[in-house]
Design an enzyme around this catalytic site. Structure first.
Site, PDB file in Angstrom:
ATOM      1  N   ARG A  14     -18.317  40.468 -11.984  1.00  9.18           N
ATOM      2  CA  ARG A  14     -18.271  40.080 -13.389  1.00  9.18           C
ATOM      3  C   ARG A  14     -17.236  38.999 -13.715  1.00  9.18           C
ATOM      4  O   ARG A  14     -17.204  38.476 -14.815  1.00  9.18           O
ATOM      5  CB  ARG A  14     -18.033  41.319 -14.264  1.00  9.18           C
ATOM      6  CG  ARG A  14     -19.306  42.134 -14.450  1.00  9.18           C
ATOM      7  CD  ARG A  14     -19.036  43.369 -15.271  1.00  9.18           C
ATOM      8  NE  ARG A  14     -18.366  44.407 -14.494  1.00  9.18           N
ATOM      9  CZ  ARG A  14     -17.713  45.443 -15.038  1.00  9.18           C
ATOM     10  NH1 ARG A  14     -17.620  45.550 -16.336  1.00  9.18           N
ATOM     11  NH2 ARG A  14     -17.148  46.339 -14.257  1.00  9.18           N
ATOM     12  N   GLU A  55     -16.904  61.834 -11.107  1.00 11.71           N
ATOM     13  CA  GLU A  55     -17.171  60.441 -11.491  1.00 11.71           C
ATOM     14  C   GLU A  55     -18.090  60.395 -12.706  1.00 11.71           C
ATOM     15  O   GLU A  55     -18.957  61.264 -12.877  1.00 11.71           O
ATOM     16  CB  GLU A  55     -17.797  59.695 -10.308  1.00 11.71           C
ATOM     17  CG  GLU A  55     -16.810  59.404  -9.197  1.00 11.71           C
ATOM     18  CD  GLU A  55     -15.575  58.677  -9.700  1.00 11.71           C
ATOM     19  OE1 GLU A  55     -15.707  57.518 -10.140  1.00 11.71           O
ATOM     20  OE2 GLU A  55     -14.476  59.267  -9.667  1.00 11.71           O
ATOM     21  N   ASN A 102      -9.314  59.468 -14.662  1.00  7.47           N
ATOM     22  CA  ASN A 102      -8.589  59.197 -13.421  1.00  7.47           C
ATOM     23  C   ASN A 102      -8.219  57.718 -13.371  1.00  7.47           C
ATOM     24  O   ASN A 102      -9.077  56.846 -13.494  1.00  7.47           O
ATOM     25  CB  ASN A 102      -9.501  59.558 -12.239  1.00  7.47           C
ATOM     26  CG  ASN A 102      -8.914  59.138 -10.913  1.00  7.47           C
ATOM     27  OD1 ASN A 102      -7.694  59.163 -10.733  1.00  7.47           O
ATOM     28  ND2 ASN A 102      -9.778  58.762  -9.973  1.00  7.47           N
ATOM     29  N   ASN A 117     -11.951  43.654 -14.792  1.00 11.72           N
ATOM     30  CA  ASN A 117     -13.256  43.452 -14.170  1.00 11.72           C
ATOM     31  C   ASN A 117     -13.882  42.126 -14.584  1.00 11.72           C
ATOM     32  O   ASN A 117     -14.768  41.620 -13.914  1.00 11.72           O
ATOM     33  CB  ASN A 117     -14.202  44.596 -14.549  1.00 11.72           C
ATOM     34  CG  ASN A 117     -13.742  45.909 -13.937  1.00 11.72           C
ATOM     35  OD1 ASN A 117     -13.474  45.971 -12.739  1.00 11.72           O
ATOM     36  ND2 ASN A 117     -13.609  46.931 -14.746  1.00 11.72           N
ATOM     37  N   ARG A 125      13.065  16.049 -13.457  1.00  8.96           N
ATOM     38  CA  ARG A 125      12.308  16.414 -12.250  1.00  8.96           C
ATOM     39  C   ARG A 125      13.242  17.005 -11.196  1.00  8.96           C
ATOM     40  O   ARG A 125      14.459  16.985 -11.348  1.00  8.96           O
ATOM     41  CB  ARG A 125      11.561  15.177 -11.745  1.00  8.96           C
ATOM     42  CG  ARG A 125      10.429  14.768 -12.712  1.00  8.96           C
ATOM     43  CD  ARG A 125       9.841  13.430 -12.357  1.00  8.96           C
ATOM     44  NE  ARG A 125       9.388  13.392 -10.979  1.00  8.96           N
ATOM     45  CZ  ARG A 125       9.193  12.273 -10.292  1.00  8.96           C
ATOM     46  NH1 ARG A 125       9.436  11.092 -10.852  1.00  8.96           N
ATOM     47  NH2 ARG A 125       8.767  12.327  -9.058  1.00  8.96           N
ATOM     48  N   TYR A 157      14.484   5.454 -16.643  1.00  8.52           N
ATOM     49  CA  TYR A 157      14.170   6.193 -15.422  1.00  8.52           C
ATOM     50  C   TYR A 157      15.343   6.117 -14.464  1.00  8.52           C
ATOM     51  O   TYR A 157      15.756   5.025 -14.053  1.00  8.52           O
ATOM     52  CB  TYR A 157      12.917   5.623 -14.732  1.00  8.52           C
ATOM     53  CG  TYR A 157      12.710   6.247 -13.357  1.00  8.52           C
ATOM     54  CD1 TYR A 157      12.525   7.617 -13.235  1.00  8.52           C
ATOM     55  CD2 TYR A 157      12.751   5.473 -12.201  1.00  8.52           C
ATOM     56  CE1 TYR A 157      12.381   8.213 -11.992  1.00  8.52           C
ATOM     57  CE2 TYR A 157      12.595   6.058 -10.947  1.00  8.52           C
ATOM     58  CZ  TYR A 157      12.414   7.435 -10.849  1.00  8.52           C
ATOM     59  OH  TYR A 157      12.279   8.025  -9.625  1.00  8.52           O
ATOM     60  N   ASN A 186      27.627   5.235 -19.612  1.00 15.05           N
ATOM     61  CA  ASN A 186      26.565   5.114 -20.606  1.00 15.05           C
ATOM     62  C   ASN A 186      25.444   4.231 -20.052  1.00 15.05           C
ATOM     63  O   ASN A 186      25.685   3.096 -19.631  1.00 15.05           O
ATOM     64  CB  ASN A 186      27.119   4.492 -21.890  1.00 15.05           C
ATOM     65  CG  ASN A 186      26.065   4.490 -22.996  1.00 15.05           C
ATOM     66  OD1 ASN A 186      25.840   5.504 -23.654  1.00 15.05           O
ATOM     67  ND2 ASN A 186      25.403   3.357 -23.177  1.00 15.05           N
ATOM     68  N   TYR A 208      12.621   2.367  -5.187  1.00  8.22           N
ATOM     69  CA  TYR A 208      11.545   2.433  -4.192  1.00  8.22           C
ATOM     70  C   TYR A 208      11.032   1.040  -3.919  1.00  8.22           C
ATOM     71  O   TYR A 208      10.664   0.318  -4.851  1.00  8.22           O
ATOM     72  CB  TYR A 208      10.444   3.325  -4.783  1.00  8.22           C
ATOM     73  CG  TYR A 208       9.264   3.596  -3.880  1.00  8.22           C
ATOM     74  CD1 TYR A 208       9.438   4.087  -2.597  1.00  8.22           C
ATOM     75  CD2 TYR A 208       7.968   3.388  -4.349  1.00  8.22           C
ATOM     76  CE1 TYR A 208       8.346   4.360  -1.795  1.00  8.22           C
ATOM     77  CE2 TYR A 208       6.865   3.660  -3.549  1.00  8.22           C
ATOM     78  CZ  TYR A 208       7.058   4.148  -2.267  1.00  8.22           C
ATOM     79  OH  TYR A 208       5.980   4.426  -1.475  1.00  8.22           O
ATOM     80  N   SER A 210      21.422  -2.527 -22.173  1.00  5.08           N
ATOM     81  CA  SER A 210      20.024  -2.126 -22.334  1.00  5.08           C
ATOM     82  C   SER A 210      19.093  -2.959 -21.480  1.00  5.08           C
ATOM     83  O   SER A 210      19.385  -4.105 -21.154  1.00  5.08           O
ATOM     84  CB  SER A 210      19.618  -2.270 -23.800  1.00  5.08           C
ATOM     85  OG  SER A 210      20.362  -1.361 -24.569  1.00  5.08           O
TER      86      SER A 210
HETATM   87  C1  UD1 Z   1     -12.598  54.460  -9.430  1.00  7.20           C
HETATM   88  C2  UD1 Z   1     -12.469  55.977  -9.335  1.00  7.20           C
HETATM   89  C3  UD1 Z   1     -12.545  56.571 -10.741  1.00  7.20           C
HETATM   90  C4  UD1 Z   1     -11.492  55.954 -11.630  1.00  7.20           C
HETATM   91  C5  UD1 Z   1     -11.620  54.432 -11.636  1.00  7.20           C
HETATM   92  C6  UD1 Z   1     -10.478  53.817 -12.378  1.00  7.20           C
HETATM   93  C7  UD1 Z   1     -13.409  56.681  -7.212  1.00  7.20           C
HETATM   94  C8  UD1 Z   1     -14.604  57.254  -6.536  1.00  7.20           C
HETATM   95  N1  UD1 Z   1     -13.510  56.492  -8.513  1.00  7.20           N
HETATM   96  O1  UD1 Z   1     -13.898  54.209  -9.907  1.00  7.20           O
HETATM   97  O2  UD1 Z   1     -12.362  57.982 -10.696  1.00  7.20           O
HETATM   98  O3  UD1 Z   1     -11.608  56.455 -12.959  1.00  7.20           O
HETATM   99  O4  UD1 Z   1     -11.600  53.923 -10.283  1.00  7.20           O
HETATM  100  O5  UD1 Z   1     -10.718  52.449 -12.502  1.00  7.20           O
HETATM  101  O6  UD1 Z   1     -12.414  56.448  -6.574  1.00  7.20           O
HETATM  102  N2  UD1 Z   1     -12.542  49.422  -3.493  1.00  7.20           N
HETATM  103  C9  UD1 Z   1     -12.443  49.065  -2.163  1.00  7.20           C
HETATM  104  N3  UD1 Z   1     -13.437  49.414  -1.313  1.00  7.20           N
HETATM  105  C10 UD1 Z   1     -14.524  50.103  -1.711  1.00  7.20           C
HETATM  106  C11 UD1 Z   1     -14.603  50.466  -3.070  1.00  7.20           C
HETATM  107  C12 UD1 Z   1     -13.603  50.113  -3.940  1.00  7.20           C
HETATM  108  O7  UD1 Z   1     -11.478  48.438  -1.749  1.00  7.20           O
HETATM  109  O8  UD1 Z   1     -15.363  50.395  -0.867  1.00  7.20           O
HETATM  110  C13 UD1 Z   1     -11.466  49.044  -4.410  1.00  7.20           C
HETATM  111  C14 UD1 Z   1     -11.914  48.077  -5.485  1.00  7.20           C
HETATM  112  O9  UD1 Z   1     -11.708  46.744  -5.082  1.00  7.20           O
HETATM  113  C15 UD1 Z   1     -11.007  48.464  -6.636  1.00  7.20           C
HETATM  114  C16 UD1 Z   1     -10.770  49.941  -6.434  1.00  7.20           C
HETATM  115  O10 UD1 Z   1     -11.042  50.185  -5.080  1.00  7.20           O
HETATM  116  O11 UD1 Z   1      -9.771  47.802  -6.583  1.00  7.20           O
HETATM  117  C17 UD1 Z   1     -11.625  50.805  -7.322  1.00  7.20           C
HETATM  118  O12 UD1 Z   1     -12.956  50.512  -7.083  1.00  7.20           O
HETATM  119  P1  UD1 Z   1     -14.013  50.543  -8.234  1.00  7.20           P
HETATM  120  O13 UD1 Z   1     -15.336  50.242  -7.675  1.00  7.20           O
HETATM  121  O14 UD1 Z   1     -13.545  49.717  -9.364  1.00  7.20           O
HETATM  122  O15 UD1 Z   1     -13.965  52.088  -8.616  1.00  7.20           O
HETATM  123  P2  UD1 Z   1     -14.625  52.743  -9.860  1.00  7.20           P
HETATM  124  O16 UD1 Z   1     -16.032  52.990  -9.570  1.00  7.20           O
HETATM  125  O17 UD1 Z   1     -14.255  52.012 -11.068  1.00  7.20           O
HETATM  126 CA    CA Z   2     -13.052  49.980 -11.599  1.00  5.19          CA
END
Ligand code: UD1
Ligand code: CA
Length: 455
Positions: free
Chosen positions: A15, A151, A166, A224, A330, A363, A374, A384, A402
């Site tokens: 996004r 979730e 969470n 996001n 600078r 400059y 002054n 340069y 001046s």
């Molecule tokens: C996750 C949590 C959710 C919480 C939310 C908060 C889980 C299953 N869910 O959901 O409970 O409320 O975050 O924003 O954990 N990432 C990886 N590898 C992966 C998947 C994700 O590195 O395979 C990283 C993403 O880049 C991101 C973070 O983990 O930084 C969270 O991933 P995202 O897909 O945003 O999780 P949510 O589904 O939002």
């Molecule tokens: Ca997220």
């Protein structure tokens, strides 16, 4: 307690609609992931493991540092799978999980969370929101004990009504982690390995879940899309402005002030609107900064005054010195106490001694200017020759007329004077007058040309 920190940063961030990996998008001049790493370092962990996937090479290239261990997650199979990739590198007794796209998390909040974790207890950071849509919900039993995280996409209508969400940030005892990771399944609405499933596993293994909340919900807000990124930026700036005001800075308008780096301030500092501070900026007591100034990697000593629309980069302004309006300082510019730089003056790698003045349209590059000297309006150091740079050295109490060109390398001794409009190509001794211009001739009886009449 020894600590390993795992930062999840493999997600795509569709996004954002950007070629740039999501975690590299900037907040206050630093990438989101850069902010998270900065906070992680302050906890002095024994390891920082950054799980990367989408745009992995660019992320690694941008942020590579000796204390970072990048872990590749080839397929983004979920947050649980992501943490599992870092598992082989973990050797501390406690693991803290952070998100690379949640940049404003405060170190104090993480310290509180880490205060809750031990071998019998997990620390979970939750946030209570009016609209927790999209968040995993914190499920508690009749006694208020956390039993699971569900979730959003897997939640029942009753669970969706829970306002406690969470944040994704949690601290766990490392000893149990490998076993819990092994028990994760992807049998859920998204077909992913959820890290959140370890909560129910821990509870069934007899561990307790202790929760903490951030001081401010923006601390746990992820970005996001670019609108959320802008919200994080505004919140960060609001927080920085508040911090500076608490230390004795008057901001004419905290909403029109931006910090993109580390700023140290003294007391009774006045900052007018639309000022941008970048990099490392040190501002001592009683400094005044006018509107529309950009100030980067610069030190402003006590009582220095920067007037409107000035641009400073890599400069030091001494006590009571002033610059602007429309001054450009600078890298390598040093103004000693009470030196004065006026409008449309550019300095580069130039030192102005105490009380020296360059008031207008000048400059000065690669120049050493003695105390009280002054520099007349329109003076240029010709430093340069198209291939090499040369220095201009002026003594104390010199008076440069001046519209002078000082062709470097050239030295002008203390107390010397140069006539206006001179091109100075040879050294001038102390107290001499140097005139390097065509002598004026006055011609009697001169007739101006007249327009030729058309017949
Ligand atoms: C996750 C949590 C959710 C919480 C939310 C908060 C889980 C299953 N869910 O959901 O409970 O409320 O975050 O924003 O954990 N990432 C990886 N590898 C992966 C998947 C994700 O590195 O395979 C990283 C993403 O880049 C991101 C973070 O983990 O930084 C969270 O991933 P995202 O897909 O945003 O999780 P949510 O589904 O939002
Ligand atoms: Ca997220």
């Amino acid at each position: 307690m020894s600590l390993d920190i795992v930062i999840l940063a493999a997600g795509q961030g569709t996004r954002m609609r950007s070629a740039l990996p999501k975690v590299l998008h900037p907040v206050a001049g630093n990438s989101m992931l850069g902010h998270v790493i900065h906070s992680a370092r302050q906890l002095q962990p024994q390891g920082i493991h950054v799980v990367i996937g989408h745009g992995a090479e660019r992320v690694r290239e941008r942020l590579a540092a000796d204390d970072l261990n990048f872990v590749m997650q080839d397929k983004q199979l979920g947050t649980g799978h992501a943490v599992a990739q870092a598992l082989p590198a973990i050797s501390a007794d406690t693991v803290l999980v952070l998100y690379g796209d949640v940049p404003l998390i405060e170190v104090e909040t993480l310290e509180r969370l880490l205060g809750k974790v031990n071998d019998q207890q997990l620390g979970l950071l939750t946030v209570t929101l009016d609209d927790p849509t999209g968040y995993g919900r914190i499920v508690r039993d009749d006694e208020g004990q956390v039993t699971a995280i569900v979730e959003h996409k897997d939640a029942s209508e009753a669970q969706k009504a829970i306002k406690e969400g969470n944040t994704g940030i949690l601290a766990l005892p490392a000893a149990r982690l490998a076993e819990w990771m092994g028990r994760l399944s992807n049998n859920n609405a998204q077909g992913e390995y959820y890290l959140t499933d370890v909560i129910a596993m821990a509870v069934s293994d007899g561990l307790a879940i202790a929760t903490e909340q951030p001081y401010h919900p923006m601390e746990v807000q992820g970005a996001n899309d670019r609108r959320q990124l802008a919200e994080l930026e505004r919140h960060y700036q609001f927080r920085e402005a508040g911090r500076l005001m608490a230390q004795g800075v008057t901001l004419r308008d905290p909403a029109r002030f931006d910090v993109r780096g580390q700023v140290t301030v003294g007391r009774d500092v006045l900052i007018d609107i639309n000022v941008i501070l970048e990099g490392t900026v040190i501002i001592e007591d009683n400094v005044q900064i006018g509107p529309n100034c950009v100030i980067k990697d610069t030190t402003l000593r006590t009582g220095a005054v920067v007037k409107a629309n000035s641009h400073l980069d890599g400069a030091v302004m001494g006590e009571g010195s002033d610059a602007g309006p429309f001054a450009r300082l600078r890298p390598g510019t040093v103004l000693d106490a009470k030196a004065h730089v006026g409008n449309f003056v550019e300095l580069k790698n130039a030192h102005l001694g105490e009380g020296a003045k360059a008031g207008h349209l000048t400059y000065l590059g690669d120049a050493e200017i003695g105390a009280r000297t002054n520099i007349g309006a329109g003076t240029i150091t010709c430093n340069y020759d198209g291939a090499n740079k040369f220095r201009t050295v002026l003594g104390e109490d010199v008076f440069i007329g001046s519209n002078s060109s000082l062709v470097a390398p050239v030295e002008i001794g203390s107390g010397a004077t140069t006539g206006a409009g001179s091109t100075i190509t040879q050294n001038v001794d102390a107290a001499q007058l140097a005139v390097g211009r065509a002598r004026q001739r006055n011609i009697d009886g001169w007739k101006r040309p007249e327009k030729i009449k058309k017949s």
